[in-house]
Design a protein around this motif. Structure first.
Motif, PDB file in Angstrom:
ATOM      1  N   GLN A   1      -0.355  24.879 -10.672  1.00 39.24           N
ATOM      2  CA  GLN A   1       0.001  23.369 -10.957  1.00 39.24           C
ATOM      3  C   GLN A   1      -1.278  23.000 -12.418  1.00 39.24           C
ATOM      4  OE1 GLN A   1       2.367  21.713  -9.690  1.00 39.24           O
ATOM      5  NE2 GLN A   1       1.833  20.151 -11.175  1.00 39.24           N
ATOM      6  N   PRO A   2      -2.448  23.426 -12.421  1.00 42.14           N
ATOM      7  CA  PRO A   2      -3.108  23.043 -13.339  1.00 42.14           C
ATOM      8  C   PRO A   2      -2.697  23.769 -14.782  1.00 42.14           C
ATOM      9  CG  PRO A   2      -4.526  24.070 -11.498  1.00 42.14           C
ATOM     10  CD  PRO A   2      -3.235  24.019 -11.207  1.00 42.14           C
ATOM     11  N   LEU A   3      -1.864  24.756 -14.709  1.00 42.18           N
ATOM     12  CA  LEU A   3      -1.315  25.471 -15.771  1.00 42.18           C
ATOM     13  C   LEU A   3      -0.024  24.683 -16.235  1.00 42.18           C
ATOM     14  CD1 LEU A   3      -0.830  27.614 -18.020  1.00 42.18           C
ATOM     15  CD2 LEU A   3       0.524  28.735 -16.185  1.00 42.18           C
ATOM     16  N   LEU A   4       0.770  24.217 -15.257  1.00 45.01           N
ATOM     17  CA  LEU A   4       1.868  23.400 -15.553  1.00 45.01           C
ATOM     18  C   LEU A   4       1.484  21.845 -16.184  1.00 45.01           C
ATOM     19  CD1 LEU A   4       4.284  24.223 -12.530  1.00 45.01           C
ATOM     20  CD2 LEU A   4       3.895  25.435 -14.655  1.00 45.01           C
ATOM     21  N   ASP A   5       0.597  21.272 -15.735  1.00 48.56           N
ATOM     22  CA  ASP A   5      -0.044  20.063 -16.291  1.00 48.56           C
ATOM     23  C   ASP A   5      -0.765  20.353 -17.585  1.00 48.56           C
ATOM     24  OD1 ASP A   5       0.447  18.815 -13.841  1.00 48.56           O
ATOM     25  OD2 ASP A   5      -1.594  19.231 -12.802  1.00 48.56           O
ATOM     26  N   THR A   6      -1.333  21.548 -17.908  1.00 45.69           N
ATOM     27  CA  THR A   6      -1.744  21.828 -19.313  1.00 45.69           C
ATOM     28  C   THR A   6      -0.432  21.703 -19.991  1.00 45.69           C
ATOM     29  OG1 THR A   6      -3.695  22.845 -18.297  1.00 45.69           O
ATOM     30  CG2 THR A   6      -2.979  23.408 -20.910  1.00 45.69           C
ATOM     31  N   VAL A   7       0.386  22.581 -19.822  1.00 48.50           N
ATOM     32  CA  VAL A   7       1.660  22.625 -20.951  1.00 48.50           C
ATOM     33  C   VAL A   7       2.143  21.389 -20.737  1.00 48.50           C
ATOM     34  CG1 VAL A   7       4.144  23.578 -20.733  1.00 48.50           C
ATOM     35  CG2 VAL A   7       2.171  24.979 -19.752  1.00 48.50           C
ATOM     36  N   GLU A   8       2.367  20.582 -19.835  1.00 42.71           N
ATOM     37  CA  GLU A   8       3.010  19.277 -20.187  1.00 42.71           C
ATOM     38  C   GLU A   8       2.109  18.318 -21.004  1.00 42.71           C
ATOM     39  OE1 GLU A   8       4.577  15.220 -17.519  1.00 42.71           O
ATOM     40  OE2 GLU A   8       2.937  16.787 -16.650  1.00 42.71           O
ATOM     41  N   GLN A   9       0.699  18.317 -21.120  1.00 41.91           N
ATOM     42  CA  GLN A   9      -0.259  17.526 -21.698  1.00 41.91           C
ATOM     43  C   GLN A   9      -0.208  18.255 -23.267  1.00 41.91           C
ATOM     44  OE1 GLN A   9      -3.780  17.631 -19.625  1.00 41.91           O
ATOM     45  NE2 GLN A   9      -2.984  16.227 -18.143  1.00 41.91           N
ATOM     46  N   GLU A  10      -0.311  19.339 -23.363  1.00 38.44           N
ATOM     47  CA  GLU A  10      -0.746  20.132 -24.619  1.00 38.44           C
ATOM     48  C   GLU A  10       0.488  20.482 -25.418  1.00 38.44           C
ATOM     49  OE1 GLU A  10      -3.733  20.598 -25.994  1.00 38.44           O
ATOM     50  OE2 GLU A  10      -4.503  19.530 -24.066  1.00 38.44           O
ATOM     51  N   LEU A  11       1.743  20.740 -24.863  1.00 39.19           N
ATOM     52  CA  LEU A  11       2.782  20.918 -25.645  1.00 39.19           C
ATOM     53  C   LEU A  11       3.985  19.821 -25.680  1.00 39.19           C
ATOM     54  CD1 LEU A  11       3.471  24.692 -24.709  1.00 39.19           C
ATOM     55  CD2 LEU A  11       2.430  24.010 -26.577  1.00 39.19           C
ATOM     56  N   GLY A  12       3.498  19.060 -24.631  1.00 36.66           N
ATOM     57  CA  GLY A  12       4.611  17.667 -24.739  1.00 36.66           C
ATOM     58  C   GLY A  12       5.979  17.887 -23.965  1.00 36.66           C
ATOM     59  N   ILE A  13       5.765  18.904 -23.434  1.00 30.58           N
ATOM     60  CA  ILE A  13       7.182  19.185 -22.558  1.00 30.58           C
ATOM     61  C   ILE A  13       7.153  18.393 -21.156  1.00 30.58           C
ATOM     62  CG2 ILE A  13       8.450  20.994 -21.385  1.00 30.58           C
ATOM     63  CD1 ILE A  13       7.260  22.899 -23.124  1.00 30.58           C
ATOM     64  N   ARG A  14       7.989  17.650 -20.819  1.00 32.47           N
ATOM     65  CA  ARG A  14       8.235  16.711 -19.593  1.00 32.47           C
ATOM     66  C   ARG A  14       8.200  17.499 -18.626  1.00 32.47           C
ATOM     67  NH1 ARG A  14      12.897  14.870 -22.231  1.00 32.47           N
ATOM     68  NH2 ARG A  14      13.920  15.390 -20.427  1.00 32.47           N
ATOM     69  N   ARG A  15       7.444  17.191 -17.557  1.00 30.36           N
ATOM     70  CA  ARG A  15       7.446  17.922 -16.103  1.00 30.36           C
ATOM     71  C   ARG A  15       8.599  18.357 -15.708  1.00 30.36           C
ATOM     72  NH1 ARG A  15       6.638  21.277 -13.564  1.00 30.36           N
ATOM     73  NH2 ARG A  15       5.196  21.649 -11.804  1.00 30.36           N
ATOM     74  N   GLU A  16       9.712  17.504 -15.786  1.00 30.75           N
ATOM     75  CA  GLU A  16      10.848  17.732 -14.920  1.00 30.75           C
ATOM     76  C   GLU A  16      11.599  18.839 -16.032  1.00 30.75           C
ATOM     77  OE1 GLU A  16      11.532  13.973 -17.424  1.00 30.75           O
ATOM     78  OE2 GLU A  16      10.030  14.820 -15.962  1.00 30.75           O
ATOM     79  N   ARG A  17      11.098  19.324 -17.179  1.00 32.53           N
ATOM     80  CA  ARG A  17      11.469  20.475 -18.070  1.00 32.53           C
ATOM     81  C   ARG A  17      10.848  21.664 -17.848  1.00 32.53           C
ATOM     82  NH1 ARG A  17      16.273  20.313 -19.841  1.00 32.53           N
ATOM     83  NH2 ARG A  17      15.793  21.165 -21.895  1.00 32.53           N
ATOM     84  N   ILE A  18       9.776  21.653 -16.987  1.00 32.57           N
ATOM     85  CA  ILE A  18       9.040  22.975 -16.867  1.00 32.57           C
ATOM     86  C   ILE A  18       9.214  23.329 -15.190  1.00 32.57           C
ATOM     87  CG2 ILE A  18       6.526  23.608 -16.761  1.00 32.57           C
ATOM     88  CD1 ILE A  18       5.637  21.227 -18.240  1.00 32.57           C
ATOM     89  N   ARG A  19       9.591  24.716 -15.349  1.00 31.74           N
ATOM     90  CA  ARG A  19      10.091  25.074 -13.909  1.00 31.74           C
ATOM     91  C   ARG A  19       9.397  26.321 -13.797  1.00 31.74           C
ATOM     92  NH1 ARG A  19      15.860  27.364 -14.774  1.00 31.74           N
ATOM     93  NH2 ARG A  19      14.804  29.260 -15.183  1.00 31.74           N
ATOM     94  N   TYR A  20       8.719  26.606 -12.753  1.00 29.72           N
ATOM     95  CA  TYR A  20       7.924  27.616 -12.119  1.00 29.72           C
ATOM     96  C   TYR A  20       9.010  28.520 -11.092  1.00 29.72           C
ATOM     97  CZ  TYR A  20       4.351  30.668 -10.236  1.00 29.72           C
ATOM     98  OH  TYR A  20       3.876  32.008 -10.116  1.00 29.72           O
ATOM     99  N   GLU A  21       9.011  29.844 -11.472  1.00 26.44           N
ATOM    100  CA  GLU A  21       9.433  30.712 -10.665  1.00 26.44           C
ATOM    101  C   GLU A  21       8.506  31.786 -10.092  1.00 26.44           C
ATOM    102  OE1 GLU A  21      12.714  32.336 -12.583  1.00 26.44           O
ATOM    103  OE2 GLU A  21      13.868  30.336 -12.747  1.00 26.44           O
ATOM    104  N   GLU A  22       8.228  31.852  -8.856  1.00 25.33           N
ATOM    105  CA  GLU A  22       7.517  32.659  -8.343  1.00 25.33           C
ATOM    106  C   GLU A  22       8.136  34.079  -7.947  1.00 25.33           C
ATOM    107  OE1 GLU A  22       4.518  33.134  -4.105  1.00 25.33           O
ATOM    108  OE2 GLU A  22       5.377  31.197  -4.650  1.00 25.33           O
ATOM    109  N   VAL A  23       7.865  35.311  -8.618  1.00 23.07           N
ATOM    110  CA  VAL A  23       8.330  36.345  -8.396  1.00 23.07           C
ATOM    111  C   VAL A  23       7.292  37.195  -7.369  1.00 23.07           C
ATOM    112  CG1 VAL A  23       9.474  36.394 -10.355  1.00 23.07           C
ATOM    113  CG2 VAL A  23       7.382  37.182 -10.562  1.00 23.07           C
ATOM    114  N   THR A  24       8.031  38.118  -6.726  1.00 23.86           N
ATOM    115  CA  THR A  24       7.398  39.169  -5.749  1.00 23.86           C
ATOM    116  C   THR A  24       6.966  40.389  -6.925  1.00 23.86           C
ATOM    117  OG1 THR A  24       9.228  40.098  -5.188  1.00 23.86           O
ATOM    118  CG2 THR A  24       8.560  38.529  -3.805  1.00 23.86           C
ATOM    119  N   ASP A  25       5.753  40.840  -6.526  1.00 21.82           N
ATOM    120  CA  ASP A  25       5.146  41.791  -7.045  1.00 21.82           C
ATOM    121  C   ASP A  25       6.168  43.243  -7.030  1.00 21.82           C
ATOM    122  OD1 ASP A  25       3.233  42.752  -9.001  1.00 21.82           O
ATOM    123  OD2 ASP A  25       1.698  43.054  -7.716  1.00 21.82           O
ATOM    124  N   PRO A  26       6.405  44.125  -7.896  1.00 16.49           N
ATOM    125  CA  PRO A  26       7.460  45.082  -7.620  1.00 16.49           C
ATOM    126  C   PRO A  26       6.602  46.269  -6.995  1.00 16.49           C
ATOM    127  CG  PRO A  26       7.249  44.488 -10.057  1.00 16.49           C
ATOM    128  CD  PRO A  26       6.615  43.607  -9.178  1.00 16.49           C
TER     129      PRO A  26
END
Length: 163
Positions: A138-163
């Motif tokens: 979440q802190p990373l996604l907040d930084t992306v929104e603030q610093e890059l100006g990408i709206r939060r609804e346009r930022i998607r996080y996908e959790e992947v399992t370690d292979p």
């Protein structure tokens, strides 16, 4: 085309007849040689008269082809430039997100897409993939929104399992 050719030949013949009569009445001596030179020059110009229209038209047609080629090249260069700009903006934004994640102790990969606004590519959406839970990211996604100006609804996080 045949009318213009006929008119050209008729003007050469008419000038030839007129010049023969003029030469017949010229006095002997230097006046006659100057008259012959003037008659020859005028006859030469009458013979070349069709070329005076054809040469500028040929040059204009050639130049128009060159202008068209330059216009096409300019458009191609502009598109290439825009493609490079978008690639650079996308890659730098992805690098920034991954560096920020690393600073937070996260291992992620990012993918950014851009839109064009006022002639510049602007980051518009981001997909971030990582092995951490979304709450840790979440802190990373907040930084992306603030610093890059990408709206939060346009930022998607996908959790992947370690292979």
């Amino acid at each position: 085309m045949t009318d213009s050719l006929r008119n050209w030949i008729m003007s050469i013949l008419a000038c030839g007849v007129l010049f023969c009569m003029a030469e017949a009445i010229l006095p002997q001596g230097s006046v006659r040689s100057v008259g012959r030179m003037a008659i020859g020059l005028v006859l030469f110009l009458v013979v070349l008269r069709p070329l005076t229209g054809a040469v500028p038209q040929a040059i204009a047609a050639f130049l128009q082809v060159e202008v068209d080629v330059v216009s096409e090249d300019q458009l191609c260069l502009q598109q290439t430039n825009e493609s490079y700009l978008e690639t650079i903006m996308r890659e730098k934004s992805e690098e920034y997100i991954e560096e920020q994640a690393e600073a937070l102790g996260l291992a992620v990969t990012a993918e950014v897409s851009c839109v064009w606004q006022e002639g510049l590519p602007i980051p518009d959406a981001a997909t971030v993939e990582g092995t951490s839970a979304e709450s840790e990211v979440q802190p990373l996604l907040d930084t992306v929104e603030q610093e890059l100006g990408i709206r939060r609804e346009r930022i998607r996080y996908e959790e992947v399992t370690d292979p």
